[in-house]
Design a protein around this motif. Structure first.
Motif, mmCIF file in Angstrom:
data_model
loop_
_atom_site.group_PDB
_atom_site.id
_atom_site.type_symbol
_atom_site.label_atom_id
_atom_site.label_comp_id
_atom_site.label_asym_id
_atom_site.label_seq_id
_atom_site.Cartn_x
_atom_site.Cartn_y
_atom_site.Cartn_z
ATOM 1 N N ARG A 53 0.831 -1.206 0.000
ATOM 2 C CA ARG A 53 0.000 0.000 0.000
ATOM 3 C C ARG A 53 0.865 1.257 0.000
ATOM 4 O O ARG A 53 0.566 2.215 -0.696
ATOM 5 C CB ARG A 53 -0.938 -0.012 1.210
ATOM 6 C CG ARG A 53 -2.042 -1.027 1.091
ATOM 7 C CD ARG A 53 -2.978 -0.946 2.307
ATOM 8 N NE ARG A 53 -3.734 -2.163 2.445
ATOM 9 C CZ ARG A 53 -3.404 -3.171 3.244
ATOM 10 N NH1 ARG A 53 -2.330 -3.107 3.992
ATOM 11 N NH2 ARG A 53 -4.165 -4.241 3.311
ATOM 12 N N ALA A 135 -3.198 3.005 5.977
ATOM 13 C CA ALA A 135 -3.176 2.122 4.819
ATOM 14 C C ALA A 135 -4.363 1.159 4.832
ATOM 15 O O ALA A 135 -5.001 0.933 3.801
ATOM 16 C CB ALA A 135 -1.861 1.328 4.786
ATOM 17 N N GLU A 139 -7.964 0.904 2.084
ATOM 18 C CA GLU A 139 -8.397 -0.267 1.302
ATOM 19 C C GLU A 139 -9.886 -0.320 1.171
ATOM 20 O O GLU A 139 -10.667 0.010 1.960
ATOM 21 C CB GLU A 139 -7.891 -1.547 1.974
ATOM 22 C CG GLU A 139 -6.464 -1.826 1.633
ATOM 23 C CD GLU A 139 -6.244 -2.158 0.177
ATOM 24 O OE1 GLU A 139 -6.863 -3.099 -0.328
ATOM 25 O OE2 GLU A 139 -5.445 -1.460 -0.445
#
Length: 139
Positions: A53, A135, A139
């Protein structure tokens, strides 16, 4: 016979390229230094960031810089982005078109973590935890 230059790791090669950008475009220094920090975390945090990421964000930021620059410097950034993408073996469709949709989200997460973990973690540890949490939230 001249001594040959030692082979650089992908991160070292990228950091060397970014430093050349700083020399040619001093206005980009703070942004590039932040990128260098993120890049250094890519190799160090692959056990935490298995899906890369951070690498995806760095690639996107290199492709969409926050400062003005000329075509030669822009090409250097794009080359650096492609180097990271290639080293991490990331397909093009996994790279976000914009770096961070909500830059304020990280600051909010970090403030709450700092309050919750005060006395248990130092600022650097809180920053690392914030990066992982941010991170996951992206998502």
């Amino acid at each position: 016979m001249a001594a040959s230059k030692p082979k650089l790791s992908p991160s070292q090669e990228l950091m060397a390229r970014l430093m050349r950008i700083v020399r040619s475009c001093p206005d980009a220094a703070s942004e590039v230094l932040e990128l260098m920090f993120l890049v250094s975390q890519i190799e160090a945090a692959t056990n935490v960031d298995r899906e890369y990421r951070d690498a995806k964000r760095v690639i996107s930021r290199l492709r969409n810089p926050l400062w003005e620059m000329g075509p030669p410097d822009r090409e250097k950034l794009l080359t650096a982005a492609e180097t990271i993408r290639r080293v991490c073996r990331l397909p093009e469709d996994q790279i976000p078109p914009v770096p961070i949709a909500d830059a304020g989200e990280r600051a909010r997460v970090e403030a709450r973590l700092a309050a919750a973990l005060a006395g248990e973690f130092d600022a650097a540890q809180i920053a690392r935890v914030t990066g992982v949490v941010a991170a996951v939230l992206q998502e």
